[in-house]
Design an enzyme around this catalytic site. Sequence first.
Site, PDB file in Angstrom:
ATOM      1  N   THR A  26      71.342  81.332  79.703  1.00 33.98           N
ATOM      2  CA  THR A  26      70.782  80.686  78.505  1.00 33.98           C
ATOM      3  C   THR A  26      71.798  79.871  77.717  1.00 33.98           C
ATOM      4  OG1 THR A  26      71.223  82.608  77.091  1.00 33.98           O
ATOM      5  CG2 THR A  26      69.078  82.539  78.227  1.00 33.98           C
ATOM      6  N   HIS A  44      80.090  86.456  83.700  1.00 35.19           N
ATOM      7  CA  HIS A  44      79.591  86.505  82.324  1.00 35.19           C
ATOM      8  C   HIS A  44      78.616  87.674  82.201  1.00 35.19           C
ATOM      9  CE1 HIS A  44      77.396  85.408  78.664  1.00 35.19           C
ATOM     10  NE2 HIS A  44      78.472  84.712  78.348  1.00 35.19           N
ATOM     11  N   HIS A  48      73.759  90.260  75.297  1.00 33.87           N
ATOM     12  CA  HIS A  48      73.817  89.542  76.568  1.00 33.87           C
ATOM     13  C   HIS A  48      72.919  90.152  77.638  1.00 33.87           C
ATOM     14  CE1 HIS A  48      77.737  89.357  74.439  1.00 33.87           C
ATOM     15  NE2 HIS A  48      77.526  88.070  74.587  1.00 33.87           N
ATOM     16  N   SER A  99      83.093  83.130  74.490  1.00 34.67           N
ATOM     17  CA  SER A  99      81.736  82.743  74.088  1.00 34.67           C
ATOM     18  C   SER A  99      81.324  81.502  74.864  1.00 34.67           C
ATOM     19  CB  SER A  99      81.693  82.464  72.579  1.00 34.67           C
ATOM     20  OG  SER A  99      80.505  81.788  72.223  1.00 34.67           O
ATOM     21  N   ASN A 117      78.604  79.639  74.885  1.00 36.86           N
ATOM     22  CA  ASN A 117      78.018  78.514  74.150  1.00 36.86           C
ATOM     23  C   ASN A 117      79.061  77.782  73.318  1.00 36.86           C
ATOM     24  OD1 ASN A 117      77.484  79.058  71.017  1.00 36.86           O
ATOM     25  ND2 ASN A 117      77.310  81.007  72.095  1.00 36.86           N
ATOM     26  N   GLU A 128      75.866  88.075  80.692  1.00 34.87           N
ATOM     27  CA  GLU A 128      74.458  87.717  80.857  1.00 34.87           C
ATOM     28  C   GLU A 128      74.100  87.569  82.337  1.00 34.87           C
ATOM     29  OE1 GLU A 128      71.365  84.076  79.942  1.00 34.87           O
ATOM     30  OE2 GLU A 128      73.049  84.327  78.571  1.00 34.87           O
TER      31      GLU A 128
END
Length: 315
Positions: free
Chosen positions: A172, A131, A81, A230, A232, A133
């Site tokens: 992303t 998060h 990440h 997660s 995504n 990231e």
Amino acid sequence: MLSSLPPLTVVIAAPRGFCAGVDRAIKIVELALERYGAPVYVRHEIVHNKFVVDRLRRLGAIFVEELDEVPDGLPVVFSAHGVPKAVPAAAQERGLDYLDATCPLVSKVHRQAERLIEAGRHIIFIGHAGHPEVIGTFGQVPAGAMTLVETVGDVATLRPADPDNLAFLTQTTLSVDDTAAIVAALRARFPGIRAPRGEDICYATSNRQAAVKAIASRCDRLLVIGAPNSSNSVRLVEVAEREGVPARLIQRAGEMDWDWLGDARNLGLTAGASAPEVLVQEVLDTLARRYTLQVEEAEHVPEGMTFKLPRELVA
């Protein structure tokens, strides 16, 4: 002899499961264990999947949340990440051997952020607060140089000091549709805002969302294999539900809610970018004990993306 089990067609989305960044990050931990021996420390879960993390833990990886938890003299891996700049700087100061498993597509966003700040622009960052990231990306630039927005509503509340000197970047692993709506709102309010040179939402996130959309019309229910942390994977559930298909996120086959599945006859199945294919097969094996299965895999173009490993592990 005819089976007494009820029929169930399982439509498996493709592509699904591991992306190149996840595959690379896991391989980095495995190779580090081979190179240095156990234990190898990993700052944060290498990827957001309990099955993957537990397997690496059995091999000798120790997962921690902060660099302070890593003893002197032992190697440490940074998760896929990404991390704030201060983390590798602190590792260097302590003389730790460290390996950066940040996904190259996340690193690309980091480099864009640095260039935009050097150009004097303030960055509007589209992402989810907290998060890893997002934390890592904010940690690439000086405090106050970036503002987070999570929804279209957030755009209306922005009060930038210089509205004519803005740029935007994105996490992303976002919803393609949600992000498009936020970008449209940003462009409507700040017509001169600079966009990224290329799409920030990664190819794997976009492809897996498109794959769910492609099978949704054939499904009564849809299962997403992935972890609740997660991003995504959670987005895949949202995509299915927007397509009118009730969807559930499960980490393993043991979490199957049979009452929720009910009398469905066409079940969609996919896996987030951090979920290995073995978990897809586990779900199919579990379903096969209750149903006469017909399994269909959606047609797709193979992704074929790979990322290079750190030189120090392949030399």
